[in-house]
Design a protein around this motif. Structure first.
Motif, mmCIF file in Angstrom:
data_model
loop_
_atom_site.group_PDB
_atom_site.id
_atom_site.type_symbol
_atom_site.label_atom_id
_atom_site.label_comp_id
_atom_site.label_asym_id
_atom_site.label_seq_id
_atom_site.Cartn_x
_atom_site.Cartn_y
_atom_site.Cartn_z
ATOM 1 N N UNK A 122 0.888 -1.166 0.000
ATOM 2 C CA UNK A 122 0.000 0.000 0.000
ATOM 3 C C UNK A 122 0.924 1.212 0.000
ATOM 4 N N UNK A 123 1.292 1.653 -1.201
ATOM 5 C CA UNK A 123 2.386 2.617 -1.349
ATOM 6 C C UNK A 123 2.004 4.062 -1.128
ATOM 7 N N UNK A 152 -9.206 -2.672 2.598
ATOM 8 C CA UNK A 152 -8.137 -3.121 3.485
ATOM 9 C C UNK A 152 -6.965 -2.153 3.371
ATOM 10 N N UNK A 153 -6.690 -1.736 2.156
ATOM 11 C CA UNK A 153 -5.599 -0.800 1.851
ATOM 12 C C UNK A 153 -5.772 -0.390 0.395
ATOM 13 N N UNK A 154 -4.890 0.502 -0.072
ATOM 14 C CA UNK A 154 -4.879 0.871 -1.490
ATOM 15 C C UNK A 154 -3.545 0.429 -2.064
ATOM 16 N N UNK A 155 -3.609 -0.559 -2.929
ATOM 17 C CA UNK A 155 -2.395 -1.159 -3.458
ATOM 18 C C UNK A 155 -1.844 -0.366 -4.637
ATOM 19 N N UNK A 156 -0.539 -0.099 -4.595
ATOM 20 C CA UNK A 156 0.142 0.486 -5.753
ATOM 21 C C UNK A 156 0.958 -0.582 -6.479
ATOM 22 N N UNK A 157 0.806 -1.841 -6.031
ATOM 23 C CA UNK A 157 1.347 -2.977 -6.775
ATOM 24 C C UNK A 157 0.392 -3.299 -7.926
ATOM 25 N N UNK A 158 0.867 -4.073 -8.874
ATOM 26 C CA UNK A 158 -0.002 -4.494 -9.974
ATOM 27 C C UNK A 158 -0.485 -5.933 -9.791
ATOM 28 N N UNK A 159 0.105 -6.657 -8.871
ATOM 29 C CA UNK A 159 -0.324 -8.004 -8.515
ATOM 30 C C UNK A 159 -0.519 -8.050 -7.007
ATOM 31 N N UNK A 214 -7.813 0.251 -4.538
ATOM 32 C CA UNK A 214 -8.447 -0.171 -3.278
ATOM 33 C C UNK A 214 -8.655 -1.684 -3.219
ATOM 34 N N UNK A 215 -8.239 -2.289 -2.113
ATOM 35 C CA UNK A 215 -8.414 -3.726 -1.908
ATOM 36 C C UNK A 215 -9.666 -3.906 -1.063
ATOM 37 N N UNK A 216 -10.714 -4.355 -1.708
ATOM 38 C CA UNK A 216 -11.979 -4.548 -1.018
ATOM 39 C C UNK A 216 -12.211 -5.998 -0.669
#
Length: 398
Positions: free
Chosen positions: A204-205, A366-373, A378-380
């Motif tokens: 979560x960058x 849960x968080x906001x992912x700046x990953x692509x995998x 947003x991780x719901x």
């Protein structure tokens, strides 16, 4: 991993937790006051994230109720296939097993992230920051009450009251099985987790979000967008830190002066590149490294872009890959910008402040992912699952 709880059990715990949070608001606020009094720092964003008030508690309760009413993310069929030999093949969603969430200062994460992970059928290990310890312990106590009242083991939601050394040791040699780690906080926390973790990590960058004011922008809309993105909530990862203004924007001088005056009304410190630091109340940036910084403060950098390709290039070079917006009346330019900018969320004539699980229809995050995998943005609830193959046969061999 433990046997997955059925949907009714998980929903009952969430519903009961909503009632307990409502009934114990005073105890949560009392615990949070201890944390606020103990906090010695002067970080505005940290203090904003740490503080719990009646509104935040209302949001916690609403999140729990909404989670309880959402569809079960486990067992959702993604693919089916009938083999030539008659086997029935299915691919369905499945829980990860145990999820470790490491976060800083935000007691509401102890509700929202734990709720999402639990609804997704996962055991949760919570590692909050020391600055929010009393608030977190008060909330986890309620989680354990809710589990106990439904006849479910309290180890489904566990709080790890570890210091930095203990956390590092656990990451390197976990004393129990951990299937996924989600760090939620600043760059130092994320780097620490990535360095020491021995299982998959969803990053979560940082934010460091950009707005590009295209030459065909509605200037009033652009001004409102920038002010909202910068001043609505400085502690948010979806806040604006950088503004690029097209060199050929009509009446650019008036727009820049208006922007500066409005930002100063909100006590925002303004820094500018060589083309814009000539204005009064704009300080010249010392070097280009500042374009990479996430401020989490009343601070902004404004600069000039020769055209859209230059703006896109600068955003892709310096942003955190979180959110970026273009303000323009030109639909074709907007689509080209949105396709080319390498961010988890891209906007046309709308504020980056909407990069949020609840706002984007996920019912929280849960968080906001700046990953692509394996998930970006947003991780719901729907994303905190993996998948599993189910094959039914009647004696087939290969």
């Amino acid at each position: 991993m433990s046997r997955v709880l059925d949907t009714s059990q998980r929903n009952s715990v969430l519903q009961r937790m909503a009632i307990l949070v409502d009934q114990n608001q005073h105890e949560i606020l009392k615990a949070n006051l201890k944390d606020l009094k103990s906090y010695q720092g002067n970080d505005l964003a940290m203090n904003d994230r740490l503080k719990v008030d009646n509104h935040k508690i209302e949001v916690m309760i609403a999140a729990l109720k909404q989670l309880a009413n959402q569809e079960d993310p486990i067992g959702v069929e993604r693919f089916r296939f009938t083999h030539d030999n008659g086997m029935q093949v299915y691919n369905k969603t499945a829980s990860f097993g145990t999820v470790l969430i490491i976060y800083e200062s935000r007691p509401d994460v102890t509700i929202e992230a734990a709720g999402i992970a639990f609804k997704s059928g996962n055991k949760i290990l919570l590692k909050g920051g020391k600055e929010s310890l009393q608030s977190n312990l008060a909330i986890v106590k309620l989680w354990h009450y809710a589990l106990k009242e439904e006849g479910i083991s309290s180890d489904w939601i566990t709080y790890l009251n570890y210091n930095r050394t203990e956390t590092q040791s656990f990451l390197e040699k976990p004393t129990q099985n951990v299937d996924l780690i989600v760090p939620r906080g600043g760059e130092k926390l994320i780097a620490f987790v990535k360095e020491h973790a021995t299982c998959p990590v969803i990053v979560s960058g940082r934010g460091n979000n950009f707005v590009y004011v295209h030459k065909e922008a509605d200037r009033a809309l652009a001004l409102d967008n920038i002010i909202n993105g910068k001043t609505d909530k400085i502690s948010a990862c979806n806040a604006i830190d950088k503004v690029l203004i097209d060199k050929n924007l009509p009446n650019k001088e008036d727009f820049v002066r208006n922007l500066i005056a409005t930002l100063k009304n909100f006590n925002v410190e303004i820094l500018g590149d060589a083309s814009l630091s000539k204005y009064e109340e704009v300080n010249a940036i010392s070097n280009d490294d500042i374009w990479q910084e996430e401020f989490l403060d009343y601070k902004i950098v404004i600069g000039e872009a020769e055209n859209a390709p230059e703006a896109i290039s600068k955003i892709n070079k310096y942003s955190g890959g979180h959110s970026a917006a273009i303000i323009t009346r030109n639909q074709k330019e907007a689509e080209a910008f949105m396709a080319s900018v390498d961010c988890a969320a891209v906007y046309h004539n709308a504020s980056t402040r909407f990069t949020d699980g609840f706002q984007l229809g996920l019912g929280g995050e849960l968080a906001i992912s700046t990953d692509k995998l394996h998930q970006r943005g947003p991780i719901g609830l729907q994303h905190l699952v993996t998948n599993k193959w189910f094959i039914h046969g009647d004696g087939q061999i290969r």
